[in-house]
Design an enzyme around this catalytic site. Structure first.
Site, short mmCIF file in Angstrom:
data_model
loop_
_atom_site.label_atom_id
_atom_site.label_comp_id
_atom_site.label_asym_id
_atom_site.label_seq_id
_atom_site.Cartn_x
_atom_site.Cartn_y
_atom_site.Cartn_z
CG ASP A 172 32.86 12.82 -14.09
OD1 ASP A 172 32.11 11.85 -14.34
OD2 ASP A 172 33.91 12.71 -13.41
CB SER A 173 29.45 10.60 -18.29
OG SER A 173 28.21 11.01 -17.72
CG ASP A 233 29.95 12.97 -11.27
OD1 ASP A 233 29.98 12.43 -10.14
OD2 ASP A 233 29.81 12.33 -12.33
CD GLU A 286 34.76 8.88 -10.50
OE1 GLU A 286 35.93 8.47 -10.64
OE2 GLU A 286 34.02 9.16 -11.46
CD GLU A 298 30.94 3.40 -13.79
OE1 GLU A 298 30.91 4.44 -13.10
OE2 GLU A 298 31.18 3.40 -15.02
#
Ligand code: KIV
Length: 271
Positions: free
Chosen positions: A51-52, A90, A122, A189
Site C-alpha cells: 500500500d506504499s 497489501d 498490519e 518493520e
C-alpha cells in the site's frame, strides 16, 4: 555435485523450506507491469504490491488513502507480469480492521479480482479475528508488525518501534499469536535488530525485515527507494543500488534538448 533445483514458482511452502535451509528470501515492492517483469526476471522471490503505492505511485503523504479498487488494479498489473515470483497484496487501511466479515470480503475480492497469491495485514492481537477468518477461507496471510504505517496517526512518527520493553514484549506475543493462527510469513518493520533476530529464531515461519537488521530470514525494500528514484527519503536502513533519479533526469534532459534542436528524430528514425 548435483546442481541446486530451482523452484519454478515461489509458494508458501518454498518460502518455508528456504527458512529451514538457511536460504535468505528476497522481496521488493511492485505496483506495475513493467517493473514487475524486470523484478521477476531478476528472480526476486516475493513481489509485494504494497500500500506504499499510495505514497510512491499516487504521491499521498501516508498509506491511508489508497482504496481496495486501486490496490486490486495495481495487483492485476503485477500478476500479469509474473512467471516465478509469489505476489503478496497489501490489504489497505479500512478494509479489515474491526470487522472480520468485511475483512474476508476484502481478501476474497483481492484474490478473485487480482489473481494475487496472498494478502498482507498490519497488526497483531487487534486483528486476530480477521486473520483467522481469512485463513479459514484458504487465503494465505503475511503478517506485519513493528512500524505499521497504517497506524501512523497513532504512533505520530515514523521512528523505530519497540525499543521499550513493554512494546517489545507485545510484539513478541503478537508474532507468536500470528504464527499460531497460521500466517505463512511475517514482515518486521523498523525495530531493533536484536529483537527481530529473537523473533526470527522463535518462529518457524519466515520473518522478513525492513530496517530490522540481518538476523531475519529475508529482506524487503521499496523498489523505487532502492533504485535511488527518490532523493527525499534516506533512512539508515536503505541501501541504494542505483541512482536512477540522476540517470532518468539526464535522459529526459537529453531527449528534451534533442527535440528542441531538431536532432530527434533523425533520418533513420522515421518512415
Ligand atoms: O507497503 C509496503 O511497501 C510495505 C513494505 C514497506 C513492507 O508494507
Amino acid at each position: 555435485m548435483a546442481a541446486k533445483k530451482e523452484p519454478k514458482k515461489i509458494t508458501t511452502q518454498v518460502l518455508f523450506d528456504m527458512k529451514q535451509n538457511g536460504e535468505k528470501i528476497s522481496m521488493l515492492t511492485a505496483y506495475d507491469y513493467t517493473m514487475a517483469r524486470i523484478l521477476d526476471a531478476a528472480k526476486i522471490d516475493v513481489l509485494l504490491v504494497g500500500d506504499s503505492a499510495s505514497n510512491v505511485m499516487a504521491g499521498h503523504e501516508t498509506t491511508l488513502p489508497i482504496t481496495l479498487d486501486q490496490m486490486i488494479y495495481h495487483a492485476q498489473s503485477v500478476v500479469r507480469a509474473v512467471d516465478r515470483a509469489m505476489v503478496v497484496v497489501d490489504m489497505p487501511f479500512g478494509t479489515y480492521q474491526g470487522n472480520s466479515k468485511k475483512a474476508l470480503e476484502s481478501a476474497i475480492r483481492i484474490m478473485k479480482e487480482s489473481g494475487g497469491h496472498a494478502v498482507k495485514m498490519e497488526g497483531g492481537e487487534e486483528i486476530a479475528e480477521s486473520v483467522e477468518r481469512i485463513l479459514s477461507a484458504g487465503i494465505p496471510v503475511m503478517g506485519h508488525l513493528g512500524l505499521t504505517p497504517q497506524s501512523i496517526y497513532k504512533f505520530g512518527t515514523y521512528t523505530v518501534r519497540a525499543r521499550e520493553k513493554a512494546e517489545a514484549e507485545k510484539l513478541l506475543r503478537d508474532a507468536e499469536l500470528l504464527e499460531r493462527l497460521g500466517i505463512f510469513a511475517l514482515v518486521l518493520e523498523k525495530i531493533p535488530a536484536a529483537l527481530a533476530t529473537q523473533v526470527a529464531q522463535k518462529l518457524k515461519i519466515p520473518v522478513i525485515g525492513i530496517g530490522a537488521g540481518s538476523g531475519v530470514d529475508g529482506q524487503v525494500l521499496v523498489t523505487q527507494d532502492m533504485l535511488g528514484m527518490n532523493k527525499d527519503f534516506s533512512p539508515r536502513f536503505l541501501r541504494r543500488y542505483a541512482d536512477l533519479y540522476t540517470e532518468m533526469k539526464t535522459a529526459f534532459e537529453r531527449y528534451r534538448d534533442d527535440v528542441k534542436s531538431g536532432d530527434f528524430p533523425n533520418a533513420s528514425e522515421q518512415y
